[in-house]
Design a protein around this motif. Structure first.
Motif, PDB file in Angstrom:
ATOM      1  N   ILE A   1      -9.332  49.128 -15.893  1.00  0.00           N
ATOM      2  CA  ILE A   1      -9.463  47.639 -15.989  1.00  0.00           C
ATOM      3  C   ILE A   1      -8.411  47.002 -14.934  1.00  0.00           C
ATOM      4  CG2 ILE A   1      -8.820  45.453 -17.192  1.00  0.00           C
ATOM      5  CD1 ILE A   1     -10.538  46.653 -19.449  1.00  0.00           C
TER       6      ILE A   1
ATOM      7  N   CYS B   1     -11.679  42.242 -24.812  1.00  0.00           N
ATOM      8  CA  CYS B   1     -12.013  43.433 -24.023  1.00  0.00           C
ATOM      9  C   CYS B   1     -12.990  43.468 -23.305  1.00  0.00           C
ATOM     10  CB  CYS B   1     -11.774  44.697 -25.018  1.00  0.00           C
ATOM     11  SG  CYS B   1     -10.397  44.781 -25.911  1.00  0.00           S
TER      12      CYS B   1
ATOM     13  N   ARG C   1     -16.696  39.512 -13.132  1.00  0.00           N
ATOM     14  CA  ARG C   1     -15.481  40.559 -12.531  1.00  0.00           C
ATOM     15  C   ARG C   1     -14.165  40.337 -13.616  1.00  0.00           C
ATOM     16  NH1 ARG C   1     -11.268  37.737  -9.572  1.00  0.00           N
ATOM     17  NH2 ARG C   1     -11.607  35.317  -9.681  1.00  0.00           N
ATOM     18  N   TRP C   2     -13.486  41.354 -13.247  1.00  0.00           N
ATOM     19  CA  TRP C   2     -12.198  41.051 -14.107  1.00  0.00           C
ATOM     20  C   TRP C   2     -11.016  40.484 -13.486  1.00  0.00           C
ATOM     21  CZ3 TRP C   2     -11.447  42.491 -18.907  1.00  0.00           C
ATOM     22  CH2 TRP C   2     -12.280  43.431 -19.652  1.00  0.00           C
ATOM     23  N   SER C   3     -11.153  39.104 -13.780  1.00  0.00           N
ATOM     24  CA  SER C   3     -10.098  38.187 -13.094  1.00  0.00           C
ATOM     25  C   SER C   3      -8.813  38.535 -13.581  1.00  0.00           C
ATOM     26  CB  SER C   3     -10.381  36.978 -13.232  1.00  0.00           C
ATOM     27  OG  SER C   3     -10.403  36.661 -14.723  1.00  0.00           O
TER      28      SER C   3
ATOM     29  N   ALA D   1      -7.263  41.397 -21.800  1.00  0.00           N
ATOM     30  CA  ALA D   1      -7.793  42.564 -22.248  1.00  0.00           C
ATOM     31  C   ALA D   1      -6.501  43.765 -22.480  1.00  0.00           C
ATOM     32  CB  ALA D   1      -8.916  43.308 -21.273  1.00  0.00           C
TER      33      ALA D   1
ATOM     34  N   ASP E   1      -9.477  47.667 -11.209  1.00  0.00           N
ATOM     35  CA  ASP E   1     -11.010  47.264 -11.127  1.00  0.00           C
ATOM     36  C   ASP E   1     -10.899  45.893 -10.141  1.00  0.00           C
ATOM     37  OD1 ASP E   1     -13.579  47.494 -10.530  1.00  0.00           O
ATOM     38  OD2 ASP E   1     -14.251  46.355 -12.426  1.00  0.00           O
TER      39      ASP E   1
ATOM     40  N   ALA F   1      -8.619  37.437 -17.131  1.00  0.00           N
ATOM     41  CA  ALA F   1      -9.357  38.353 -18.140  1.00  0.00           C
ATOM     42  C   ALA F   1      -8.624  39.878 -18.206  1.00  0.00           C
ATOM     43  CB  ALA F   1     -10.878  38.576 -17.654  1.00  0.00           C
ATOM     44  N   LYS F   2      -8.015  40.291 -17.152  1.00  0.00           N
ATOM     45  CA  LYS F   2      -7.180  41.547 -17.223  1.00  0.00           C
ATOM     46  C   LYS F   2      -6.064  41.328 -18.232  1.00  0.00           C
ATOM     47  CE  LYS F   2      -8.476  43.378 -12.787  1.00  0.00           C
ATOM     48  NZ  LYS F   2      -7.983  43.815 -11.553  1.00  0.00           N
TER      49      LYS F   2
ATOM     50  N   GLY G   1     -16.052  47.603 -24.565  1.00  0.00           N
ATOM     51  CA  GLY G   1     -15.998  46.139 -24.318  1.00  0.00           C
ATOM     52  C   GLY G   1     -17.026  45.425 -24.961  1.00  0.00           C
TER      53      GLY G   1
ATOM     54  N   LYS H   1     -15.492  42.025 -20.273  1.00  0.00           N
ATOM     55  CA  LYS H   1     -15.486  41.419 -19.021  1.00  0.00           C
ATOM     56  C   LYS H   1     -16.272  40.078 -19.077  1.00  0.00           C
ATOM     57  CE  LYS H   1     -16.595  43.940 -15.294  1.00  0.00           C
ATOM     58  NZ  LYS H   1     -17.442  44.680 -14.095  1.00  0.00           N
TER      59      LYS H   1
END
Ligand code: SF4
Length: 324
Positions: A78, A255, A94-96, A103, A81, A99-100, A122, A257
């Motif tokens: 993560i 967790c 996407r994993w902004s 998580a 990514d 969001a990262k 996830g 995406k």
């Protein structure tokens, strides 16, 4: 070479009858009972395993999956990514950085196999992606048997499944050779639920007390596939279980995406994740379970009610509706 008879015990009536038959036919010294702990079980089931150990004078080996390594790898994945994709409805995914952060703040091993598995994936499992049975039960049981074989044992894997449980189990064989030194025995395939209960009773062994508390099946509490009526009963009798699931939904959503995941998945027209989560989370489902037939956004679950609840695994590791 020694033959070892491995019986996977779930705490339910079918695996109990299977264990009793294995002991009677093969001798208790040749039987090994295992229990794959999902971490989503009722306290009564753990207490019942203790009862069985005392009543039958047999040790039940507890197996618990550990996802520490997978969670560590996922955290790294993560963090690195940077890809952008689209979900089924065409929404950008996407994993902004936000969001990262969300998580990575929660994605640490909890020691609970069910929760850790969902954090790693996830998402929660679903009827179409039933990775819970595979990761928490099947892989653990198969790994145990492989270890025995590598230690020089021949293994008979005893499975407590019945043909009348579901279409998936309708053609289950009573006896099967899987490979060199490994067989499967399914001694109760031709029996009904009533016969299975009667068999254990005739041997003086009590069933799991959950059967006397309005539960048709024993296992995850609740199961992702549980019926409307079962969910209603669980919420009324054991409110601590939905409360735990509600906490897990918050953690697993963090967790994900997509930004949300609900324990009981279903199709939803909305694109806003907050709307979907509000409609499908465990508390919304419980409210819906108290209604009479209907509830248009929950058609899928409603249909499942008619099929009977439980897991459709042909391995017999998750119990199906007991008296359905
Ligand atoms: S009982 Fe249900 S939730 Fe639990 S492992 Fe089986 S299918 Fe998954």
């Amino acid at each position: 070479m020694r033959i070892t008879h491995v019986v996977s015990v779930s705490g339910g009536k079918d695996s109990l009858a299977t264990l009793l038959i294995a002991i009677e036919r093969c001798g208790i010294e040749n039987v090994v009972a295992i229990f794959c702990d999902t971490g989503n079980e009722h306290a009564e089931t753990y207490a019942y395993l203790d009862y069985l150990e005392k009543r039958l004078s047999i040790a039940i080996v507890r197996l618990k999956a550990d996802f520490t390594a997978q969670l560590a790898a996922k955290r790294l994945f993560i963090a690195r990514d940077v890809r952008t994709g689209r979900d089924k409805s065409g929404r950008r995914l996407r994993w902004s950085n936000k969001a990262k952060r969300r998580a990575l703040a929660v994605m640490h091993p909890s020691g609970n196999p069910f929760l850790d598995l969902c954090m790693w994936k996830g998402r929660f499992p679903s009827r179409k992606a039933q990775f819970c049975t595979e990761e928490l039960k099947r892989n653990m049981a198969v790994g145990f048997q492989i270890d025995l074989m590598e230690a020089g044992h021949k293994v008979v894997s005893w499975q407590g499944i019945r043909r009348d449980e579901s279409q998936n189990r309708a053609n289950a064989k009573k006896w099967e050779r899987v490979g060199r030194g490994l067989w499967i025995a399914r001694p109760i395939v031709e029996n009904t639920a009533e016969e299975v209960f009667a068999y254990s009773e005739s041997r003086g062994v009590k069933p799991n007390p959950l059967y006397l508390q309005d539960m048709n099946r024993v296992g995850c509490m609740p199961c992702i596939n549980c019926s409307k009526g079962e969910l209603r009963s669980i919420a009324a009798r054991f409110p601590e279980h939905p409360a735990r699931i509600g906490e897990w939904e918050v953690i697993v959503s963090a967790c994900s995406k997509r930004g949300f995941s609900t324990f009981m998945a279903d199709a939803h027209q909305a694109k806003d994740r907050r709307v979907i989560f509000a409609d499908l989370n465990i508390w919304a489902r419980i409210e819906w379970s108290k209604t009479s037939r209907g509830g248009k956004q929950f058609n899928l679950l409603d249909e499942q009610e008619n099929e009977g609840s439980g897991c459709s695994s042909s391995y017999g590791l998750c119990e199906q509706g007991a008296l359905a």
